[in-house]
Design a protein around this motif. Sequence first.
Motif, PDB file in Angstrom:
ATOM      1  N   LYS A 104      -5.639   8.425   7.157  1.00 43.54           N
ATOM      2  CA  LYS A 104      -6.692   8.032   6.220  1.00 43.54           C
ATOM      3  C   LYS A 104      -6.988   6.544   6.396  1.00 43.54           C
ATOM      4  CE  LYS A 104      -7.884   8.233   1.291  1.00 43.54           C
ATOM      5  NZ  LYS A 104      -7.394   8.595  -0.066  1.00 43.54           N
ATOM      6  N   PRO A 105      -8.257   6.168   6.530  1.00 45.00           N
ATOM      7  CA  PRO A 105      -8.597   4.755   6.789  1.00 45.00           C
ATOM      8  C   PRO A 105      -8.629   3.916   5.509  1.00 45.00           C
ATOM      9  CG  PRO A 105     -10.589   6.069   6.816  1.00 45.00           C
ATOM     10  CD  PRO A 105      -9.453   7.041   6.615  1.00 45.00           C
ATOM     11  N   ASP A 106      -7.479   3.787   4.879  1.00 42.51           N
ATOM     12  CA  ASP A 106      -7.418   3.062   3.606  1.00 42.51           C
ATOM     13  C   ASP A 106      -6.535   1.820   3.666  1.00 42.51           C
ATOM     14  OD1 ASP A 106      -4.960   4.252   3.852  1.00 42.51           O
ATOM     15  OD2 ASP A 106      -5.108   5.488   2.044  1.00 42.51           O
ATOM     16  N   GLY A 107      -6.058   1.486   4.875  1.00 43.30           N
ATOM     17  CA  GLY A 107      -5.223   0.295   5.025  1.00 43.30           C
ATOM     18  C   GLY A 107      -3.747   0.533   4.794  1.00 43.30           C
ATOM     19  N   TYR A 108      -3.364   1.765   4.498  1.00 43.99           N
ATOM     20  CA  TYR A 108      -1.960   2.047   4.214  1.00 43.99           C
ATOM     21  C   TYR A 108      -1.229   2.681   5.401  1.00 43.99           C
ATOM     22  CZ  TYR A 108      -2.966   0.642  -0.517  1.00 43.99           C
ATOM     23  OH  TYR A 108      -3.328  -0.099  -1.616  1.00 43.99           O
ATOM     24  N   PRO A 163      -6.795   2.793  11.531  1.00 44.29           N
ATOM     25  CA  PRO A 163      -7.784   3.845  11.784  1.00 44.29           C
ATOM     26  C   PRO A 163      -9.202   3.296  11.646  1.00 44.29           C
ATOM     27  CG  PRO A 163      -6.105   4.593  10.233  1.00 44.29           C
ATOM     28  CD  PRO A 163      -5.914   3.119  10.389  1.00 44.29           C
ATOM     29  N   ALA A 164     -10.111   3.773  12.495  1.00 42.17           N
ATOM     30  CA  ALA A 164     -11.517   3.373  12.374  1.00 42.17           C
ATOM     31  C   ALA A 164     -12.017   3.751  10.984  1.00 42.17           C
ATOM     32  CB  ALA A 164     -12.346   4.076  13.440  1.00 42.17           C
ATOM     33  N   GLY A 165     -12.855   2.906  10.425  1.00 47.52           N
ATOM     34  CA  GLY A 165     -13.375   3.159   9.090  1.00 47.52           C
ATOM     35  C   GLY A 165     -12.596   2.465   7.993  1.00 47.52           C
ATOM     36  N   THR A 166     -11.493   1.809   8.350  1.00 45.05           N
ATOM     37  CA  THR A 166     -10.760   1.013   7.364  1.00 45.05           C
ATOM     38  C   THR A 166     -11.681  -0.104   6.876  1.00 45.05           C
ATOM     39  OG1 THR A 166      -8.644   1.477   8.451  1.00 45.05           O
ATOM     40  CG2 THR A 166      -8.712  -0.410   6.965  1.00 45.05           C
ATOM     41  N   PRO A 167     -11.808  -0.298   5.554  1.00 44.70           N
ATOM     42  CA  PRO A 167     -12.747  -1.305   5.037  1.00 44.70           C
ATOM     43  C   PRO A 167     -12.567  -2.681   5.678  1.00 44.70           C
ATOM     44  CG  PRO A 167     -11.908   0.027   3.249  1.00 44.70           C
ATOM     45  CD  PRO A 167     -11.137   0.432   4.478  1.00 44.70           C
ATOM     46  N   PRO A 168     -13.666  -3.316   6.100  1.00 42.17           N
ATOM     47  CA  PRO A 168     -13.576  -4.627   6.751  1.00 42.17           C
ATOM     48  C   PRO A 168     -12.832  -5.671   5.918  1.00 42.17           C
ATOM     49  CG  PRO A 168     -15.773  -3.725   7.024  1.00 42.17           C
ATOM     50  CD  PRO A 168     -15.062  -2.811   6.078  1.00 42.17           C
ATOM     51  N   GLY A 169     -12.998  -5.600   4.590  1.00 41.09           N
ATOM     52  CA  GLY A 169     -12.298  -6.559   3.738  1.00 41.09           C
ATOM     53  C   GLY A 169     -10.789  -6.448   3.862  1.00 41.09           C
ATOM     54  N   ILE A 170     -10.295  -5.227   3.993  1.00 39.09           N
ATOM     55  CA  ILE A 170      -8.860  -5.002   4.154  1.00 39.09           C
ATOM     56  C   ILE A 170      -8.404  -5.468   5.537  1.00 39.09           C
ATOM     57  CG2 ILE A 170      -7.119  -3.182   4.427  1.00 39.09           C
ATOM     58  CD1 ILE A 170      -8.411  -1.721   2.105  1.00 39.09           C
ATOM     59  N   ILE A 171      -9.218  -5.177   6.566  1.00 40.12           N
ATOM     60  CA  ILE A 171      -8.889  -5.644   7.914  1.00 40.12           C
ATOM     61  C   ILE A 171      -8.768  -7.163   7.937  1.00 40.12           C
ATOM     62  CG2 ILE A 171      -9.722  -5.832  10.296  1.00 40.12           C
ATOM     63  CD1 ILE A 171      -8.736  -3.048   9.688  1.00 40.12           C
ATOM     64  N   GLN A 172      -9.729  -7.844   7.308  1.00 41.85           N
ATOM     65  CA  GLN A 172      -9.706  -9.305   7.282  1.00 41.85           C
ATOM     66  C   GLN A 172      -8.490  -9.832   6.526  1.00 41.85           C
ATOM     67  OE1 GLN A 172     -11.450 -11.412   8.949  1.00 41.85           O
ATOM     68  NE2 GLN A 172     -12.948  -9.996   9.821  1.00 41.85           N
ATOM     69  N   LYS A 173      -8.149  -9.172   5.431  1.00 47.99           N
ATOM     70  CA  LYS A 173      -6.989  -9.601   4.644  1.00 47.99           C
ATOM     71  C   LYS A 173      -5.709  -9.449   5.454  1.00 47.99           C
ATOM     72  CE  LYS A 173      -5.157  -9.216  -0.043  1.00 47.99           C
ATOM     73  NZ  LYS A 173      -5.378  -8.599  -1.390  1.00 47.99           N
TER      74      LYS A 173
END
Length: 325
Positions: free
Chosen positions: A86-90, A259-269
């Motif tokens: 799941k692309p949720d940053g977890y 995973p692709a689709g992970t929110p950009p804000g989370i990727i940046q964090k």
Amino acid sequence: MMKHSHQAALVAALVGGCCAVQAVHADDYPSKPIRIIVPLPPGGSNDVLARVLGEEMSKTLGQPFVVENKPGAAGNIGTDQVAKAKPDGYTLGIAPNQTVAVNPALYPKLPFDVQKDLTGVGLMATVPMALVVPGQFKAGSIEELVAMAKAAPTKLTYASAGAGSPQHMSAEIFQSLTSTQLTHVPYKGSSPALVDVLAGTVDVMFCPINSALPYIQNGRLKALGVTGGKRLQYLPSVPTIAEKVPGFASDIWIGLIAPAGTPPGIIQKLNGELNRALKLPAVQAKLSEQGIEAATSTPAEFDRMMVTDRERWAEVIRRANIRVD
């Protein structure tokens, strides 16, 4: 006119609302433990990076990083789990260049598409390799090794951790640039390969420096050269291979993916926390003890790096006609 103004306002509100949701999502993240999948066995550079950096990032993000080793199929099993998460940053993944740059060109039917299914969080490190031979081996330099190989084509053997491994790819580039032909002896991992080189059963190996260094220091191995663009501070007398073989470039690099689709804000964090941790002197020292050199990038830079390296290795694999069983 009023109607168009109303529509424009509605669109602006929706866009603003999406941005607000994105911002809140990133601000609230993480609210539970984060899983890092390592697609290779415990104990190696990939595992060390996951554990050292996960521990440091948990201090500021406030949630533990749980490391899960999922080895198998040259790293493809663990990487596939990241791609399908799941692309949720977890769920994050450790990405050595073997899994995201070499394997896509080597395996015709991967269960995931690196370009479509994964996104970069950031570069983490590079791991130099040393071109080593047994301590009693006749050649004591790259020039002497090349001369021996040319005098008796295919007689000399080289060990690797398997088809498509960094050791294999490095040896293919070396042979191409030196017009030599050595016989490949693939193993299931670096450890058994190194054991046979130490025993003199196999002649040559491109070995990750963290594994080779103790044996170089005690004389059981001779280092003829090191990969990378500069000499290593703890082996200052050993030349880079590029000094003797112009054009040679082959290193192990390791990054963090999601995973692709992970929110950009989370990727940046995550990227910000990753880079913060990698710049800490204590972290750099801990990694350096394992022969790992910390390196950083933006998410976009790491994405470009994966694309560029895939193209480069695809050409090496095509030219050398490398196949896997």
